[in-house]
Scaffold this motif. Structure first.
Motif, mmCIF file in Angstrom:
data_model
loop_
_atom_site.group_PDB
_atom_site.id
_atom_site.type_symbol
_atom_site.label_atom_id
_atom_site.label_comp_id
_atom_site.label_asym_id
_atom_site.label_seq_id
_atom_site.Cartn_x
_atom_site.Cartn_y
_atom_site.Cartn_z
ATOM 1 N N TYR A 1 20.754 -0.452 54.594
ATOM 2 C CA TYR A 1 21.356 -1.579 53.873
ATOM 3 C C TYR A 1 22.865 -1.625 54.089
ATOM 4 O O TYR A 1 23.465 -2.686 54.187
ATOM 5 N N ASP A 2 23.462 -0.445 54.187
ATOM 6 C CA ASP A 2 24.916 -0.392 54.363
ATOM 7 C C ASP A 2 25.370 -0.994 55.690
ATOM 8 O O ASP A 2 26.540 -1.359 55.843
ATOM 9 N N ASP B 1 27.280 -4.825 49.531
ATOM 10 C CA ASP B 1 26.831 -5.739 48.484
ATOM 11 C C ASP B 1 25.410 -6.251 48.694
ATOM 12 O O ASP B 1 24.843 -6.862 47.794
ATOM 13 N N LEU C 1 22.325 -4.861 49.042
ATOM 14 C CA LEU C 1 21.251 -4.334 48.194
ATOM 15 C C LEU C 1 21.411 -4.813 46.755
ATOM 16 O O LEU C 1 20.430 -5.202 46.114
ATOM 17 N N ASN C 2 22.642 -4.809 46.250
ATOM 18 C CA ASN C 2 22.871 -5.297 44.892
ATOM 19 C C ASN C 2 22.510 -6.772 44.763
ATOM 20 O O ASN C 2 21.934 -7.195 43.754
ATOM 21 N N SER C 3 22.822 -7.565 45.787
ATOM 22 C CA SER C 3 22.491 -8.995 45.760
ATOM 23 C C SER C 3 20.985 -9.191 45.736
ATOM 24 O O SER C 3 20.464 -10.051 45.006
ATOM 25 N N ARG D 1 18.713 -7.061 44.638
ATOM 26 C CA ARG D 1 18.207 -6.624 43.329
ATOM 27 C C ARG D 1 18.485 -7.691 42.261
ATOM 28 O O ARG D 1 17.632 -7.963 41.410
ATOM 29 N N GLU D 2 19.651 -8.293 42.313
ATOM 30 C CA GLU D 2 20.008 -9.337 41.346
ATOM 31 C C GLU D 2 19.087 -10.540 41.509
ATOM 32 O O GLU D 2 18.617 -11.124 40.533
#
Length: 198
Positions: A181-182, A187, A189-191, A193-194
Motif C-alpha cells: 500500500y505504501d 494515505d 489504505l486509510n482512504s 478504510r474510510e
C-alpha cells in the motif's frame, strides 16, 4: 448606479457580500467596491446598454462573498427614467443562485452516471469469464473518467500488500502484481478504510 457607474444605493445583503459598511460603499465605483477589472468593465458596458436602449439586461456571474466564499449570482439591471423619459440611473437587483446551480450540476452528473452504468451493464452482460468482465469494466471506467489507467486490486490479506489483478492502461506500463500500500502513498489504505466505513 448613477450614470458614472457609482453606487447610489446598496442593500444590507450586498454590503454583507462585500464585507463593507454603507459609508464605505456609497458613491464608490465597481472597482472601489472590490470588483475585478474584467467584472467592472462588463457591468459598465451593461449599464451603458441599459441607458442607450432603455431596456433591462440580465446576467449571471460569480463573485467572492466576504463570508461565504465564491458564489454565483443572477442579476438584472433596469433603467430608471425621469418625467421626460430620460434614463437618469440604473437599478440593479441580484440573488444568490449558488445552491440552485449546485443542484442542477448534481442532477446532470447523476444522469451521466446512470447512462454510464446502463452502458456498462449492456457491455458486460454477455461476458462469462470473470477476467474478461473485470477488464471490460476497467476499460469502460477509464473512458468514462478520461483516465489513462483503471483496474481491480485485492487486499493481500497480510496487512501491507495489495494485488493488482486487472490493469487497463492507455499506453502505460502495466502494474499488475503484488505491491505494498505504501507504494501508492501513505494515505491510500486509510482512504480505502474510510470508504468502506461509509
Amino acid at each position: 448606479f448613477d450614470l458614472s457607474y457609482r453606487f447610489t444605493y446598496v442593500n444590507h445583503a450586498v454590503l454583507t457580500m462585500w464585507g463593507k459598511t454603507w459609508e464605505q460603499a456609497i458613491g464608490k465605483s465597481l472597482l472601489e467596491n472590490g470588483y475585478e477589472p474584467w467584472h467592472a468593465e462588463m457591468h459598465e458596458r451593461e449599464i451603458d446598454q441599459v441607458v442607450a436602449t432603455r431596456q433591462p439586461i440580465r446576467g449571471e456571474v460569480s463573485f467572492p462573498h466576504a463570508v461565504l466564499g465564491n458564489r454565483i449570482y443572477d442579476y438584472i439591471f433596469v433603467p430608471v427614467t425621469n418625467q421626460q423619459g430620460d434614463v437618469e440611473a440604473v437599478a440593479g437587483t441580484t440573488r444568490d443562485i449558488t445552491e440552485i446551480r449546485k443542484a442542477e450540476d448534481m442532477v446532470r452528473k447523476s444522469g451521466k452516471q446512470q447512462a454510464f452504468l446502463l452502458h456498462l451493464n449492456d457491455h458486460l452482460k454477455e461476458m462469462a469469464d470473470p477476467a474478461d468482465i473485470q477488464y471490460g469494466a476497467a476499460s469502460l471506467l477509464a473512458g468514462y473518467l478520461h483516465a489513462d489507467r483503471a483496474g481491480y486490486a485485492e487486499d493481500g490479506g497480510d496487512g501491507p500488500t495489495v494485488i493488482v489483478t486487472t490493469d487497463y492502461t492507455n499506453n502505460l506500463t502495466s502494474i499488475r502484481g503484488r505491491h505494498t500500500y505504501d507504494d501508492y502513498g501513505p494515505d491510500l489504505l486509510n482512504s480505502l478504510r474510510e470508504a468502506k466505513r461509509n
